[in-house]
Design an enzyme around this catalytic site. Sequence first.
Site, PDB file in Angstrom:
ATOM      1  N   GLY A 197       0.771  -1.240   0.000  1.00  0.00           N
ATOM      2  CA  GLY A 197       0.000   0.000   0.000  1.00  0.00           C
ATOM      3  C   GLY A 197       0.798   1.283   0.000  1.00  0.00           C
TER       4      GLY A 197
ATOM      5  CD  GLU B 273     -13.919  11.183  -0.391  1.00  0.00           C
ATOM      6  OE1 GLU B 273     -14.206  10.711  -1.493  1.00  0.00           O
ATOM      7  OE2 GLU B 273     -13.510  10.471   0.557  1.00  0.00           O
TER       8      GLU B 273
ATOM      9  CG  HIS C  36     -40.112   8.792 -14.548  1.00  0.00           C
ATOM     10  ND1 HIS C  36     -39.321   9.917 -14.665  1.00  0.00           N
ATOM     11  CD2 HIS C  36     -41.320   9.217 -14.065  1.00  0.00           C
ATOM     12  CE1 HIS C  36     -40.018  10.980 -14.296  1.00  0.00           C
ATOM     13  NE2 HIS C  36     -41.229  10.575 -13.919  1.00  0.00           N
TER      14      HIS C  36
HETATM   15  P1  FAD Z   1      -3.381  -0.689   1.726  1.00  0.00           P
HETATM   16  O1  FAD Z   1      -4.844  -0.643   1.890  1.00  0.00           O
HETATM   17  O2  FAD Z   1      -2.598   0.523   2.072  1.00  0.00           O
HETATM   18  O3  FAD Z   1      -2.884  -1.926   2.584  1.00  0.00           O
HETATM   19  C1  FAD Z   1      -1.542  -2.236   2.732  1.00  0.00           C
HETATM   20  C2  FAD Z   1      -1.355  -3.030   4.007  1.00  0.00           C
HETATM   21  O4  FAD Z   1      -0.041  -3.557   4.028  1.00  0.00           O
HETATM   22  C3  FAD Z   1      -1.495  -2.186   5.273  1.00  0.00           C
HETATM   23  O5  FAD Z   1      -2.411  -2.791   6.148  1.00  0.00           O
HETATM   24  C4  FAD Z   1      -0.089  -2.191   5.865  1.00  0.00           C
HETATM   25  O6  FAD Z   1      -0.086  -2.171   7.287  1.00  0.00           O
HETATM   26  C5  FAD Z   1       0.450  -3.515   5.353  1.00  0.00           C
HETATM   27  N1  FAD Z   1       1.912  -3.583   5.306  1.00  0.00           N
HETATM   28  C6  FAD Z   1       2.779  -2.669   4.804  1.00  0.00           C
HETATM   29  N2  FAD Z   1       4.056  -3.117   4.891  1.00  0.00           N
HETATM   30  C7  FAD Z   1       3.991  -4.345   5.474  1.00  0.00           C
HETATM   31  C8  FAD Z   1       4.959  -5.323   5.815  1.00  0.00           C
HETATM   32  N3  FAD Z   1       6.254  -5.153   5.564  1.00  0.00           N
HETATM   33  N4  FAD Z   1       4.535  -6.455   6.418  1.00  0.00           N
HETATM   34  C9  FAD Z   1       3.213  -6.667   6.675  1.00  0.00           C
HETATM   35  N5  FAD Z   1       2.257  -5.782   6.344  1.00  0.00           N
HETATM   36  C10 FAD Z   1       2.632  -4.642   5.747  1.00  0.00           C
HETATM   37  N6  FAD Z   1     -10.089   4.419  -2.384  1.00  0.00           N
HETATM   38  C11 FAD Z   1     -11.268   4.179  -2.992  1.00  0.00           C
HETATM   39  O7  FAD Z   1     -11.303   3.450  -3.983  1.00  0.00           O
HETATM   40  N7  FAD Z   1     -12.429   4.714  -2.527  1.00  0.00           N
HETATM   41  C12 FAD Z   1     -12.458   5.531  -1.450  1.00  0.00           C
HETATM   42  O8  FAD Z   1     -13.528   5.992  -1.045  1.00  0.00           O
HETATM   43  C13 FAD Z   1     -11.243   5.825  -0.801  1.00  0.00           C
HETATM   44  N8  FAD Z   1     -11.208   6.618   0.281  1.00  0.00           N
HETATM   45  C14 FAD Z   1     -10.022   6.861   0.909  1.00  0.00           C
HETATM   46  C15 FAD Z   1     -10.019   7.710   2.008  1.00  0.00           C
HETATM   47  C16 FAD Z   1      -8.842   7.985   2.669  1.00  0.00           C
HETATM   48  C17 FAD Z   1      -8.856   8.910   3.856  1.00  0.00           C
HETATM   49  C18 FAD Z   1      -7.634   7.372   2.235  1.00  0.00           C
HETATM   50  C19 FAD Z   1      -6.350   7.628   2.965  1.00  0.00           C
HETATM   51  C20 FAD Z   1      -7.626   6.527   1.137  1.00  0.00           C
HETATM   52  C21 FAD Z   1      -8.822   6.274   0.459  1.00  0.00           C
HETATM   53  N9  FAD Z   1      -8.860   5.458  -0.666  1.00  0.00           N
HETATM   54  C22 FAD Z   1     -10.049   5.227  -1.305  1.00  0.00           C
HETATM   55  C23 FAD Z   1      -7.645   4.827  -1.201  1.00  0.00           C
HETATM   56  C24 FAD Z   1      -7.575   3.355  -0.743  1.00  0.00           C
HETATM   57  O9  FAD Z   1      -7.610   3.308   0.666  1.00  0.00           O
HETATM   58  C25 FAD Z   1      -6.303   2.703  -1.261  1.00  0.00           C
HETATM   59  O10 FAD Z   1      -6.209   2.872  -2.661  1.00  0.00           O
HETATM   60  C26 FAD Z   1      -6.294   1.217  -0.942  1.00  0.00           C
HETATM   61  O11 FAD Z   1      -6.381   0.992   0.444  1.00  0.00           O
HETATM   62  C27 FAD Z   1      -5.023   0.548  -1.488  1.00  0.00           C
HETATM   63  O12 FAD Z   1      -5.056  -0.798  -1.170  1.00  0.00           O
HETATM   64  P2  FAD Z   1      -3.723  -1.667  -1.020  1.00  0.00           P
HETATM   65  O13 FAD Z   1      -4.182  -3.056  -0.741  1.00  0.00           O
HETATM   66  O14 FAD Z   1      -2.834  -1.427  -2.172  1.00  0.00           O
HETATM   67  O15 FAD Z   1      -2.954  -1.063   0.240  1.00  0.00           O
HETATM   68  P1  NAI Z   2      -4.738  13.784  -4.552  1.00  0.00           P
HETATM   69  O1  NAI Z   2      -3.681  13.412  -5.479  1.00  0.00           O
HETATM   70  O2  NAI Z   2      -6.150  13.436  -4.825  1.00  0.00           O
HETATM   71  O3  NAI Z   2      -4.748  15.377  -4.348  1.00  0.00           O
HETATM   72  C1  NAI Z   2      -3.633  16.078  -3.891  1.00  0.00           C
HETATM   73  C2  NAI Z   2      -3.818  17.535  -4.230  1.00  0.00           C
HETATM   74  O4  NAI Z   2      -2.809  18.262  -3.576  1.00  0.00           O
HETATM   75  C3  NAI Z   2      -3.697  17.827  -5.730  1.00  0.00           C
HETATM   76  O5  NAI Z   2      -4.777  18.623  -6.126  1.00  0.00           O
HETATM   77  C4  NAI Z   2      -2.356  18.549  -5.835  1.00  0.00           C
HETATM   78  O6  NAI Z   2      -2.329  19.489  -6.878  1.00  0.00           O
HETATM   79  C5  NAI Z   2      -2.291  19.228  -4.478  1.00  0.00           C
HETATM   80  N1  NAI Z   2      -0.941  19.557  -4.020  1.00  0.00           N
HETATM   81  C6  NAI Z   2       0.188  18.823  -4.152  1.00  0.00           C
HETATM   82  N2  NAI Z   2       1.228  19.460  -3.571  1.00  0.00           N
HETATM   83  C7  NAI Z   2       0.728  20.610  -3.037  1.00  0.00           C
HETATM   84  C8  NAI Z   2       1.294  21.687  -2.299  1.00  0.00           C
HETATM   85  N3  NAI Z   2       2.588  21.714  -1.983  1.00  0.00           N
HETATM   86  N4  NAI Z   2       0.481  22.707  -1.931  1.00  0.00           N
HETATM   87  C9  NAI Z   2      -0.845  22.702  -2.244  1.00  0.00           C
HETATM   88  N5  NAI Z   2      -1.424  21.706  -2.939  1.00  0.00           N
HETATM   89  C10 NAI Z   2      -0.655  20.676  -3.324  1.00  0.00           C
HETATM   90  O7  NAI Z   2      -4.252  13.226  -3.125  1.00  0.00           O
HETATM   91  P2  NAI Z   2      -5.021  13.015  -1.762  1.00  0.00           P
HETATM   92  O8  NAI Z   2      -6.222  13.860  -1.689  1.00  0.00           O
HETATM   93  O9  NAI Z   2      -3.985  13.149  -0.707  1.00  0.00           O
HETATM   94  O10 NAI Z   2      -5.463  11.508  -1.868  1.00  0.00           O
HETATM   95  C11 NAI Z   2      -4.476  10.468  -1.999  1.00  0.00           C
HETATM   96  C12 NAI Z   2      -5.019   9.302  -2.748  1.00  0.00           C
HETATM   97  O11 NAI Z   2      -6.028   8.648  -2.011  1.00  0.00           O
HETATM   98  C13 NAI Z   2      -5.607   9.700  -4.072  1.00  0.00           C
HETATM   99  O12 NAI Z   2      -4.752   9.220  -5.095  1.00  0.00           O
HETATM  100  C14 NAI Z   2      -6.925   9.043  -4.151  1.00  0.00           C
HETATM  101  O13 NAI Z   2      -6.988   8.214  -5.266  1.00  0.00           O
HETATM  102  C15 NAI Z   2      -7.051   8.223  -2.874  1.00  0.00           C
HETATM  103  N6  NAI Z   2      -8.351   8.539  -2.296  1.00  0.00           N
HETATM  104  C16 NAI Z   2      -9.461   8.159  -2.978  1.00  0.00           C
HETATM  105  C17 NAI Z   2     -10.707   8.490  -2.515  1.00  0.00           C
HETATM  106  C18 NAI Z   2     -11.877   8.096  -3.315  1.00  0.00           C
HETATM  107  O14 NAI Z   2     -11.754   7.270  -4.202  1.00  0.00           O
HETATM  108  N7  NAI Z   2     -13.062   8.642  -3.050  1.00  0.00           N
HETATM  109  C19 NAI Z   2     -10.893   9.230  -1.269  1.00  0.00           C
HETATM  110  C20 NAI Z   2      -9.651   9.609  -0.653  1.00  0.00           C
HETATM  111  C21 NAI Z   2      -8.444   9.239  -1.163  1.00  0.00           C
END
Ligand code: FAD
Ligand code: NAI
Length: 467
Positions: free
Chosen positions: A144, A187, A445
């Site tokens: 991740g 968000e 609808h």
């Molecule tokens: P992760 O979910 O990051 O999981 C990786 C796991 O690996 C973690 O549990 C970590 O502890 C573990 N790990 C790391 N290194 C090791 C190691 N060496 N040994 C054992 N375990 C380890 N995406 C959406 O599609 N929809 C959303 O609404 C959305 N909302 C989000 C809101 C927020 C606030 C954030 C931060 C992210 C959001 N995302 C959303 C993004 C989404 O969470 C990530 O894209 C997704 O979790 C990635 O999945 P992953 O399996 O690659 O990694």
């Molecule tokens: P993001 O990539 O969506 O947005 C980061 C923003 O910060 C961009 O608009 C960028 O131009 C701006 N930025 C970068 N450097 C800056 C600086 N120095 N000063 C001011 N602005 C700056 O990243 P975010 O919001 O942190 O989310 C991370 C990831 O998590 C995203 O890639 C997203 O895909 C995932 N995520 C997905 C969600 C969903 O699917 N609904 C919800 C939350 C996260």
Amino acid sequence: MQYDVIVIGSGPGGYVAAIRCAQLGLKTAIIEKYTTLGGTCLNVGCIPSKALLDSSEHYHNAAHTFETHGIELKNLKVNLPQMIKRKNEVVEQTTGGITYLMKKNKIDTFYGIGSFVDKNIINIKKADGSNEKITAKNVIIATGSKPTQLPFLKTDGKRIITSTEALNLKEIPKHLILIGGGVIGLELGSVYARLGAKVTVVEFLDAIIPTMDKTLGKELQKSLTKLGIQFLLSHKVTGATVKGDKVTVTADSPKGEKVVLEGDYCLVAVGRTAYTDGLGLDKIGITVEERGKKITVDAHLETKVKGIYAIGDVITGAMLAHKAEDEGTFVAEVIAGQKPHINYNLIPGVVYTWPEVAAVGYTEEQLKASGTAYKTGSFPFKASGRARASMDTDGLIKVLADAKTDEILGVHMIGPRVADVIAEAVVAMEFRASAEDICRISHAHPTYTEAFKEACLAATDNRALHV
Ligand code: FAD
Ligand code: NAI
């Protein structure tokens, strides 16, 4: 222990990969460094943020729209500790569900930090300091990502925070300063703006959600401005200092003027960086990209080391839970000798603000840049009977179709429940539907989905019926 597959990391990429491997008859283990499964998504990402978005939306509606609906409430107030407690319960139930699924699928779960001893042996360093080694023919890295840190503006977890702390605040900020007008900022900014906080977004580029079709950013900015969020676009943040319970953020305006913002919390949301610390990749000769720290993989999501795969946020592409899940399934099937396929162009992106934003396929800017001849059709939600009934008339649906063949190339939506409506566009595009195909399909609808049909009608010889 000898396994067919070891998965490192239990986020949506890792746990789905493990389940699919087990379904395909592969003896599978999963390693997670935290005490709960589910990764960022379930613990500190998608699920808790949506829980708070839903709670804050209820409050906001009760405070601002119920009266118009003819519902009167007295003494309405926010109980933030209860809101956070409910969110934590949702997280607990959801992560507990993954523990159940691991057992059900006979996947061995190990808690600790997984690291490579060599390409087949993984050491697990447990919380009590002990170590255990397990062996596999194949390893899937699904570790991740973590929030990106700005070198000149380090988070302290108290006043200058990341999304993880923003999901657990003990008080509603008086003034929340958001650095980054991307998905996380908008968000979580919406959550606290709905609960009464003053929210200011400082964005480096000249638009919010800058990677999406420009129409969506413009429309969303209008709606969020009505919610009270202030936007400083094209502003370059230069630093932040904390004094007691106050944080001061400085930025340069587009004209080069110094801007000083005073708040009580500053949320840094400028993207996420792939997480590979402690994995011991050097032991197997894998290096990561300098920027973004991503692991390089080939079309089979295999690294340059045979039998070592990587998926999800740790590799290139959108950092989305469903993209990670699809890659988990893909890799399991590759290991089992199948020939799976992912259409990366059709992975939808959603922002869970209100109105919601959702998109799939090419943006108008991409089509222009590639010189593709296209036509557009759009339909505003203010012309939708369903949207008027629910009082959610902000937004529109825009369809981009090939000028010659009429094939749908991109769909961009902002409006009520479009996070769900987008699924129809994804299915249509997977089957390479034309805009006219959608016009000829019956849509119930009154529903929000009619707006998609109307936008397709608009793209087909300007035939929209209700505008
Ligand atoms: P992760 O979910 O990051 O999981 C990786 C796991 O690996 C973690 O549990 C970590 O502890 C573990 N790990 C790391 N290194 C090791 C190691 N060496 N040994 C054992 N375990 C380890 N995406 C959406 O599609 N929809 C959303 O609404 C959305 N909302 C989000 C809101 C927020 C606030 C954030 C931060 C992210 C959001 N995302 C959303 C993004 C989404 O969470 C990530 O894209 C997704 O979790 C990635 O999945 P992953 O399996 O690659 O990694
Ligand atoms: P993001 O990539 O969506 O947005 C980061 C923003 O910060 C961009 O608009 C960028 O131009 C701006 N930025 C970068 N450097 C800056 C600086 N120095 N000063 C001011 N602005 C700056 O990243 P975010 O919001 O942190 O989310 C991370 C990831 O998590 C995203 O890639 C997203 O895909 C995932 N995520 C997905 C969600 C969903 O699917 N609904 C919800 C939350 C996260």
